[in-house]
Enzyme design. Sequence first.
Site, PDB file in Angstrom:
ATOM      1  N   ALA A   5      37.800  38.711  37.354  1.00  0.00           N
ATOM      2  CA  ALA A   5      38.363  39.032  38.667  1.00  0.00           C
ATOM      3  C   ALA A   5      37.824  37.973  39.641  1.00  0.00           C
ATOM      4  O   ALA A   5      36.723  38.107  40.180  1.00  0.00           O
ATOM      5  CB  ALA A   5      37.964  40.438  39.091  1.00  0.00           C
ATOM      6  N   SER A  63      32.818  39.976  46.986  1.00  0.00           N
ATOM      7  CA  SER A  63      33.006  40.105  45.542  1.00  0.00           C
ATOM      8  C   SER A  63      33.911  41.292  45.238  1.00  0.00           C
ATOM      9  O   SER A  63      34.666  41.729  46.113  1.00  0.00           O
ATOM     10  CB  SER A  63      31.635  40.258  44.854  1.00  0.00           C
ATOM     11  OG  SER A  63      31.764  40.066  43.463  1.00  0.00           O
ATOM     12  N   ASN A  64      33.855  41.819  44.033  1.00  0.00           N
ATOM     13  CA  ASN A  64      34.693  42.948  43.632  1.00  0.00           C
ATOM     14  C   ASN A  64      33.967  43.726  42.533  1.00  0.00           C
ATOM     15  O   ASN A  64      32.928  43.277  42.048  1.00  0.00           O
ATOM     16  CB  ASN A  64      36.070  42.427  43.158  1.00  0.00           C
ATOM     17  CG  ASN A  64      35.924  41.519  41.955  1.00  0.00           C
ATOM     18  OD1 ASN A  64      35.561  41.959  40.878  1.00  0.00           O
ATOM     19  ND2 ASN A  64      36.167  40.215  42.158  1.00  0.00           N
ATOM     20  N   PRO A  65      34.497  44.893  42.126  1.00  0.00           N
ATOM     21  CA  PRO A  65      33.721  45.773  41.225  1.00  0.00           C
ATOM     22  C   PRO A  65      33.783  45.424  39.740  1.00  0.00           C
ATOM     23  O   PRO A  65      33.356  46.223  38.907  1.00  0.00           O
ATOM     24  CB  PRO A  65      34.364  47.157  41.442  1.00  0.00           C
ATOM     25  CG  PRO A  65      35.399  46.998  42.491  1.00  0.00           C
ATOM     26  CD  PRO A  65      35.729  45.559  42.611  1.00  0.00           C
ATOM     27  N   SER A  66      34.267  44.268  39.348  1.00  0.00           N
ATOM     28  CA  SER A  66      34.353  43.961  37.907  1.00  0.00           C
ATOM     29  C   SER A  66      32.963  43.938  37.279  1.00  0.00           C
ATOM     30  O   SER A  66      32.034  43.320  37.804  1.00  0.00           O
ATOM     31  CB  SER A  66      35.040  42.606  37.692  1.00  0.00           C
ATOM     32  OG  SER A  66      34.982  42.266  36.326  1.00  0.00           O
TER      33      SER A  66
END
Length: 228
Positions: A101, A27-30
């Site tokens: 994102a 995943s990512n930090p959004s």
Amino acid sequence: MTDRSPLRFVVTAGPTREYLDPVRFLSNPSTGRMGFAVARAARAAGHEVTLIAGPVALKTPKGVTRVDVVSARDMLAAVKAAIVPRKGHGQDRTCLVMTAAVADWRPAECAERKRKKGEMADTLKLVRNPDILKTVNEIPAVRRPAVRIGFAAETGEPTSEAARKCREKGLDCVVANDVTAPGAGFGVKTNQVTLVFPDGTIEALPLMSKDAVARRLVRLAANLAERK
Ligand code: PMT
């Protein structure tokens, strides 16, 4: 278009999660802050809003229809469902704003049970996720949203990559942010963005709250819809 009746906004927000087993994901930090701000601003301006959210910990803005999703493929399905034309409500009145994102890749396989460390290879085989904006751009014009705005998360000078994304994804505008700049990008309450248009026009906005960026984008989307 001459009247100022409400538009239909479909807004995506947050990250997607791409699971490799029930307890591990890419995943990512959004955090969803940017997208929730757009949904709030569109609703406050009197528009109908569907907010498609990846896994985030934010409250649904009042008056907004929320659809929760997990993966990029879920988000694509939810976007397709949300933009379906309705009787008496032409696509000239629909604006898609993709702040999400979306993970570009997912693990090639997702195990049904937690993988034991001993069973895990040191490398992970990935496959490409569908590109949601490109998929929407391939829908015949009468059935796709008239206004399509994307975001571009870049590290460093964001405008040249954003211009490429604007062309490749058939967008009316790309909102480029350098996610390494102080006060911009993931998680924070502010953002510093540059609007990149298909004719090469660029408008750099100062550091401002995500709510202020959102209000600017809702006005932009309404103006673009009016010119369609
Ligand atoms: O949520 P916050 O914490 O407030 O953070 C906000 C933000 C940094 C996430 C936001 O401002 C932002 O930059 N969002 C876009 C992030 C991104 O995925 O950029 P990208 O350059 O990878 O994608 C370009 C565009 O294509 C985006 O509109 C994206 O939603 C879309 N996309 C990407 C991949 C994919 N498979 N399908 C897509 O449609």
